[in-house]
Design an enzyme around this catalytic site. Structure first.
Site, short mmCIF file in Angstrom:
data_model
loop_
_atom_site.label_atom_id
_atom_site.label_comp_id
_atom_site.label_asym_id
_atom_site.label_seq_id
_atom_site.Cartn_x
_atom_site.Cartn_y
_atom_site.Cartn_z
N ASP A 132 0.86 -1.19 0.00
CA ASP A 132 0.00 0.00 0.00
C ASP A 132 0.88 1.23 0.00
OD1 ASP A 132 -2.24 1.56 0.00
OD2 ASP A 132 -2.94 0.98 1.99
N LYS A 133 0.25 2.34 -0.33
CA LYS A 133 0.88 3.66 -0.32
C LYS A 133 0.00 4.60 0.45
CE LYS A 133 -0.21 7.73 -2.29
NZ LYS A 133 -1.60 8.29 -2.32
N HIS A 134 0.60 5.58 1.09
CA HIS A 134 -0.21 6.60 1.75
C HIS A 134 0.45 7.96 1.56
CE1 HIS A 134 -3.39 7.82 4.53
NE2 HIS A 134 -2.53 8.76 4.90
N SER A 135 -0.37 8.97 1.33
CA SER A 135 0.10 10.35 1.20
C SER A 135 -0.36 11.14 2.41
CB SER A 135 -0.46 10.97 -0.08
OG SER A 135 -0.30 12.37 -0.07
N SER A 175 -2.38 7.84 12.97
CA SER A 175 -3.54 7.70 12.10
C SER A 175 -3.22 6.85 10.88
CB SER A 175 -4.02 9.08 11.65
OG SER A 175 -5.07 8.98 10.71
N THR A 218 -9.28 10.66 -0.80
CA THR A 218 -9.47 9.66 -1.86
C THR A 218 -10.90 9.11 -1.85
OG1 THR A 218 -7.13 9.03 -1.81
CG2 THR A 218 -8.68 7.43 -2.75
N ARG A 247 -10.35 15.79 14.07
CA ARG A 247 -9.17 16.59 13.73
C ARG A 247 -9.45 17.52 12.56
NH1 ARG A 247 -5.17 12.53 12.05
NH2 ARG A 247 -3.80 14.32 11.66
N LYS A 295 -4.12 2.20 10.46
CA LYS A 295 -4.89 1.61 9.36
C LYS A 295 -4.03 0.68 8.51
CE LYS A 295 -6.36 5.58 7.62
NZ LYS A 295 -6.08 6.69 8.55
N LYS A 296 -2.81 1.09 8.23
CA LYS A 296 -1.95 0.29 7.36
C LYS A 296 -1.52 -1.01 8.04
CE LYS A 296 -2.35 3.41 4.28
NZ LYS A 296 -3.32 3.20 3.20
#
Length: 433
Positions: A81-84, A184, A121, A169, A188-189
């Protein structure tokens, strides 16, 4: 323990013990710690920070507030996975998930909604009629088995503490905290049972981290906590002093994602930046999981998946799997074109004002539960460093609100032209793992 006492302790800059942190998170989930108390906790953390040990404990507590996704449908297939950390025009996830799935890895993506001035997203995907982000465990397994990717929200079973805190937040001015962002993201990841994670940490005027030093600190925090929790994590630090790609909004970013997957935008420098960042992040994950032996092989596989239409096929299959209906470009609001009033060079783009104005036009939330107008947005036609001539389009604004002329005028002032050339801004500012 009393929640109020712990809030005072953190307000004064003292460290909380593991038991105290777990008390707050457990109480938040069962209702004994209220939303307003957790908002106060978030503000105290923003102002006073957390130690590395506190951040790791907060991450684990938020992870353990729910369950983990099973790996039964993946077997030996790598899960990535990727997260920004969020930015204007960041539609990378919509392109990356099907592109990696077309290269033979699984992408179980738990994503988020808009936070502050940046788009989410899930909000973008929900501009597709019928698209569901609340799949159950069986539906997620089916999506991975049949498509190789899904993008869903954090459910009541997956990091529920983060789901509720994330919403608070967004509307309480407590977004810009390294510890809260780290917990955060990783809660999740980690719940997704991944083999590798790549982080895209944004830096610039429209990012949560406005300076390179702050972005580097966040990158270090995420890598440290991810590794401590057993998840190999690498990081790219990318520019957010101008929007990523051309489109900023919800439906308009879905349209741009489809165009990239169709190979229609190679001659548009604004869009090419979004494509290039996606390729770099995908390459990191293919190499990290040994799905590709090196970066060149990874890049070749990704180009083949794009040019052969395989990534586009996976996206359309993912949309159908998540009950979406997409027959063509999504409809947009009325278009207004902003043109250059004189010749010059693009010296600066006020990305923060662009993001805030899109929110004011209805493209984001001011309060929890606010509806979103998916049809509004902007399309950037220039980058910092570009030479422009009088009458050249600088930006397209899609807006139908009663105050649309005020918003168009405000956006007109976000592109600063000068008489002297300006240096282009590099896409990647630093890289590390």
């Amino acid at each position: 323990m009393l929640a109020a006492n712990l809030l005072v302790k953190k307000r004064e800059g003292e460290q909380l013990s593991d038991d105290e942190i777990r008390f707050l998170i457990d109480g938040f989930c069962d209702g004994s710690v209220t939303d307003y108390q957790m908002s106060a906790f978030a503000m105290a953390v923003c102002l006073k920070g957390m130690s590395p040990g506190e951040t790791e404990c907060l991450t684990r507590a938020m992870l353990e507030s729910g369950g983990r996704m099973p790996r039964t449908c993946s077997g030996d297939t790598p899960r990535v996975d990727k997260h920004s950390t969020g930015g204007l025009g960041d539609k990378v996830s919509v392109i990356l998930a099907p592109l990696l799935a077309a290269c033979g890895v699984h992408v179980p993506m738990i994503s988020g909604r808009g936070l502050g001035l940046t788009g989410g997203t899930l909000d973008k995907l929900e501009s597709i009629p019928g698209f569901r982000t609340d799949l159950n465990e069986s539906e997620c397994d089916g999506a991975l088995r049949d498509v190789g990717a899904f993008i869903v929200s954090a459910s009541d079973q997956i990091a529920p503490a983060d789901r509720r805190l994330y919403a608070l937040r967004d509307v309480t001015g407590t977004v810009e905290s390294i510890s809260l962002i780290t917990a955060s993201i990783l809660s999740k990841k980690l719940a997704a049972n991944l083999d590798a994670l790549v982080m895209d940490v944004k830096v610039g005027s429209a990012a949560f981290m406005p300076s390179l030093n702050q972005a580097s600190a966040l990158a270090e925090s995420i890598c440290r906590v991810g590794t401590a929790c057993g998840l190999p994590t690498s990081v790219l630090i990318s520019d957010m002093d101008q929007p990523l790609g051309s489109a900023v909004g919800n439906a308009i970013e879905i349209n741009e994602s489809l165009a990239i997957l169709r190979g229609e935008c190679r001659d548009q420098p604004t869009v090419e930046r979004a494509r290039e960042l996606t390729m770099l992040l995908c390459s990191e994950l293919l190499v990290a999981t040994k799905a590709s032996s090196d970066y060149k092989q990874a890049r070749d596989r990704l180009e083949d998946a794009l040019q052969g239409g395989h990534a586009l096929e996976r996206l359309m299959a993912m949309i159908a799997q998540q009950h979406g209906r997409l027959d063509g470009p999504l409809p947009l609001a009325k278009k207004h074109v902003i043109e250059a009033t004189h010749d010059g060079w693009v010296r600066r783009i006020d990305s923060r004002t662009i993001g805030l104005t899109v929110v004011e036009m209805g493209g984001g939330r001011r309060r929890v539960g606010d509806p979103i107008d998916h049809s509004v947005g902007v399309a950037m036609q220039v980058l910092v460093g570009d030479r422009v001539v009088r009458g050249q389009p600088l930006m397209e604004v899609y807006c139908s609100s009663p105050g649309q002329q005020d918003e168009v005028n405000r956006l007109s002032a976000t592109i600063e032209l000068g008489e002297q050339p300006a240096e282009p801004i590099p896409l990647i500012l630093n890289a590390g793992s």
